[in-house]
Design a protein around this motif. Structure first.
Motif, PDB file in Angstrom:
ATOM      1  N   ILE A 109       3.673 -21.071 -34.614  1.00  0.00           N
ATOM      2  CA  ILE A 109       2.298 -20.592 -34.425  1.00  0.00           C
ATOM      3  C   ILE A 109       1.413 -21.705 -33.879  1.00  0.00           C
ATOM      4  N   GLN A 110       1.610 -22.928 -34.386  1.00  0.00           N
ATOM      5  CA  GLN A 110       0.862 -24.073 -33.848  1.00  0.00           C
ATOM      6  C   GLN A 110       1.153 -24.265 -32.368  1.00  0.00           C
ATOM      7  N   GLU A 111       2.443 -24.177 -32.017  1.00  0.00           N
ATOM      8  CA  GLU A 111       2.837 -24.349 -30.619  1.00  0.00           C
ATOM      9  C   GLU A 111       2.242 -23.240 -29.745  1.00  0.00           C
ATOM     10  N   VAL A 112       2.230 -22.033 -30.270  1.00  0.00           N
ATOM     11  CA  VAL A 112       1.683 -20.897 -29.528  1.00  0.00           C
ATOM     12  C   VAL A 112       0.197 -21.123 -29.253  1.00  0.00           C
ATOM     13  N   ASN A 113      -0.525 -21.607 -30.267  1.00  0.00           N
ATOM     14  CA  ASN A 113      -1.951 -21.861 -30.070  1.00  0.00           C
ATOM     15  C   ASN A 113      -2.186 -22.953 -29.039  1.00  0.00           C
ATOM     16  N   TYR A 114      -1.290 -23.941 -29.024  1.00  0.00           N
ATOM     17  CA  TYR A 114      -1.394 -24.991 -28.014  1.00  0.00           C
ATOM     18  C   TYR A 114      -1.160 -24.392 -26.615  1.00  0.00           C
ATOM     19  N   LYS A 125      -0.961 -16.341 -18.077  1.00  0.00           N
ATOM     20  CA  LYS A 125      -1.698 -16.375 -19.341  1.00  0.00           C
ATOM     21  C   LYS A 125      -0.830 -15.891 -20.509  1.00  0.00           C
ATOM     22  N   LEU A 126      -0.830 -16.676 -21.576  1.00  0.00           N
ATOM     23  CA  LEU A 126      -0.166 -16.261 -22.813  1.00  0.00           C
ATOM     24  C   LEU A 126      -1.127 -15.377 -23.592  1.00  0.00           C
ATOM     25  N   LEU A 138       7.149 -14.415 -27.286  1.00  0.00           N
ATOM     26  CA  LEU A 138       5.922 -14.802 -26.593  1.00  0.00           C
ATOM     27  C   LEU A 138       5.548 -13.680 -25.645  1.00  0.00           C
ATOM     28  N   VAL A 139       4.293 -13.294 -25.662  1.00  0.00           N
ATOM     29  CA  VAL A 139       3.848 -12.180 -24.824  1.00  0.00           C
ATOM     30  C   VAL A 139       2.897 -12.707 -23.750  1.00  0.00           C
ATOM     31  N   TYR A 140       3.321 -12.570 -22.496  1.00  0.00           N
ATOM     32  CA  TYR A 140       2.542 -13.068 -21.360  1.00  0.00           C
ATOM     33  C   TYR A 140       2.009 -11.918 -20.524  1.00  0.00           C
ATOM     34  N   GLU A 141       0.948 -12.189 -19.770  1.00  0.00           N
ATOM     35  CA  GLU A 141       0.515 -11.215 -18.766  1.00  0.00           C
ATOM     36  C   GLU A 141       1.664 -11.058 -17.760  1.00  0.00           C
ATOM     37  N   TYR A 142       1.814  -9.846 -17.229  1.00  0.00           N
ATOM     38  CA  TYR A 142       2.882  -9.594 -16.265  1.00  0.00           C
ATOM     39  C   TYR A 142       2.348  -9.854 -14.863  1.00  0.00           C
ATOM     40  N   LYS A 208       0.665 -18.115  -9.750  1.00  0.00           N
ATOM     41  CA  LYS A 208       0.487 -18.335 -11.195  1.00  0.00           C
ATOM     42  C   LYS A 208       1.723 -19.090 -11.691  1.00  0.00           C
ATOM     43  N   VAL A 209       1.498 -20.265 -12.242  1.00  0.00           N
ATOM     44  CA  VAL A 209       2.614 -21.082 -12.714  1.00  0.00           C
ATOM     45  C   VAL A 209       3.103 -20.547 -14.055  1.00  0.00           C
ATOM     46  N   ALA A 210       4.400 -20.282 -14.155  1.00  0.00           N
ATOM     47  CA  ALA A 210       4.995 -19.723 -15.368  1.00  0.00           C
ATOM     48  C   ALA A 210       5.771 -20.794 -16.139  1.00  0.00           C
ATOM     49  N   ASP A 211       6.104 -20.480 -17.367  1.00  0.00           N
ATOM     50  CA  ASP A 211       6.991 -21.315 -18.198  1.00  0.00           C
ATOM     51  C   ASP A 211       6.342 -22.633 -18.615  1.00  0.00           C
ATOM     52  N   THR A 212       5.005 -22.713 -18.494  1.00  0.00           N
ATOM     53  CA  THR A 212       4.305 -23.964 -18.789  1.00  0.00           C
ATOM     54  C   THR A 212       4.524 -24.409 -20.235  1.00  0.00           C
ATOM     55  N   GLY A 213       4.989 -25.623 -20.391  1.00  0.00           N
ATOM     56  CA  GLY A 213       5.096 -26.217 -21.723  1.00  0.00           C
ATOM     57  C   GLY A 213       6.231 -25.697 -22.588  1.00  0.00           C
ATOM     58  N   ILE A 214       7.002 -24.736 -22.078  1.00  0.00           N
ATOM     59  CA  ILE A 214       8.066 -24.158 -22.908  1.00  0.00           C
ATOM     60  C   ILE A 214       9.161 -25.187 -23.253  1.00  0.00           C
ATOM     61  N   PRO A 215       9.652 -25.973 -22.274  1.00  0.00           N
ATOM     62  CA  PRO A 215      10.704 -26.928 -22.643  1.00  0.00           C
ATOM     63  C   PRO A 215      10.229 -27.924 -23.703  1.00  0.00           C
ATOM     64  N   GLY A 216       8.975 -28.395 -23.566  1.00  0.00           N
ATOM     65  CA  GLY A 216       8.435 -29.342 -24.538  1.00  0.00           C
ATOM     66  C   GLY A 216       8.311 -28.709 -25.912  1.00  0.00           C
ATOM     67  N   MET A 217       7.895 -27.438 -25.925  1.00  0.00           N
ATOM     68  CA  MET A 217       7.751 -26.704 -27.179  1.00  0.00           C
ATOM     69  C   MET A 217       9.112 -26.570 -27.877  1.00  0.00           C
TER      70      MET A 217
END
Ligand SMILES: *[C@@H]1O[C@H](CO)[C@@H](O)[C@H](O)[C@H]1NC(C)=O
Ligand SMILES: *[C@@H]1O[C@H](CO)[C@@H](O)[C@H](O)[C@H]1NC(C)=O
Ligand SMILES: *[C@@H]1O[C@H](CO)[C@@H](O)[C@H](O)[C@H]1NC(C)=O
Length: 289
Positions: A109-114, A125-126, A138-142, A208-217
């Motif tokens: 949840i912390q990571e999601v908020n980040y 957009k998440l 994780l639910v993103y805009e399509y 729109k750039v996707a997958d932002t921050g996912i590997p780090g998370m």
């Protein structure tokens, strides 16, 4: 006469490349300057979206309904985070739901908020998340019009289309804005998996750039998010491959952005030099007994 034509074409191509380079330099310079409001130009705002940045907690029931119980017909891909499903929420929003097997955790949840705080016109957009039934979602805009990679290179369903140069330029510009927004944050956010297939375009071809921050998370959650990157990936800096150390940084994102530009301008797939070396080696093995 054909010599003249070739000369003219060469000059035109050189001029276009120069223009692009100038634009990129301007965008990179902007990153170091204090941001002044220049939202007038091209309709894109440099500012983060003023909307609420809290990710919504969605119920599994809602997501089951949206994705028709995660049916195979709704499966649209496989990303770093897991399978990706297209869905339709009850309020009419079309979403992309990414899910992976994992017990619920507070860190998630912390990571999601980040991730939700990384908000910009040129970033996907998440919208929300869900942790139920042994799954994290994780639910993103399509984003409706597929990835730049598909437009350039095609995929199993479609051939690559011819993107006009003007569109390529505005895709390069918007993508640079998205990425430089991440890098301008304190502390800077590093994308870590920037590549042509992670730049999506909407119906107006706004990137729109996707997958932002996912590997780090995933890395912080103790999942092998980074080490799963292959050393054949042309978007990963050779320096890091040589050091066998996937130490991602703003600089490595910019390297990946350069490879993206190369693909965008040339319309061809970048190939890792490691790949070529291995390919040569395997060819040599075939020829020598
Ligand atoms: C989803 O699963 C539930 C319970 O198993 C079922 O009642 C419902 O009809 C399913 N919905 C769809 C669209 O398949
Ligand atoms: C992208 O959008 C254009 C125009 O809006 C449309 O013609 C095309 O089919 C779309 N391509 C994809 C892959 O959705
Ligand atoms: C990663 O790179 C940064 C600077 O680019 C450096 O300070 C840091 O020590 C590196 N980390 C590792 C594990 O090599």
């Amino acid at each position: 006469m054909s010599g003249l034509l070739a000369e003219a074409l060469g000059a035109a191509a050189g001029g276009c490349a120069l223009l692009l380079i100038v634009i990129i330099i301007i965008v990179l310079c902007l990153q170091h300057r204090k941001r002044t409001s220049d939202s007038s130009e091209s309709g894109f705002s440099d500012q983060a979206l003023p909307e609420s940045q809290e990710a919504r907690c969605l119920s599994l029931e809602e997501l089951n309904f949206a994705t028709r119980n995660f049916s195979n017909g709704n499966l649209i891909g496989q990303g770093t985070f897991g399978e990706v499903y297209k869905g339709l929420l009850q309020d009419g929003t079309i979403v992309a739901v990414k899910r992976r097997h994992s017990p619920p955790s507070q860190e998630f949840i912390q990571e999601v908020n980040y991730l939700a705080s990384l908000c910009h016109w040129n970033l996907v957009k998440l919208l929300g998340y869900c942790q139920e039934d042994g799954m994290q979602m994780l639910v993103y805009e399509y984003i409706s019009n597929g990835s730049v990679s598909t437009h350039l290179h095609g995929n199993s369903h479609a051939l690559g289309s011819r993107l006009e140069f003007k569109k390529r330029l505005s895709i390069a510009h918007g993508t640079a804005k998205g990425l430089s927004h991440l890098h301008s944050l304190t502390p800077p956010a590093v994308h870590m998996n920037f590549k042509t297939s992670n730049v999506l375009v909407d119906e107006d071809f706004a990137p729109k750039v996707a997958d932002t921050g996912i590997p780090g998370m995933l890395d912080r959650l103790g999942v092998t998010g980074l080490s799963s990157r292959t050393f054949n990936d042309p978007f990963v800096e050779p320096r890091m491959k040589e050091a066998m150390n996937l130490n991602f940084s703003i600089q490595s994102d910019v390297y990946s952005f350069g490879v993206f530009l190369l693909e965008l301008i040339s319309g061809r797939k970048a190939v890792s030099d490691q790949c070529i070396i291995q390919h040569r080696a395997s060819r040599n093995q075939v020829t020598s007994p």
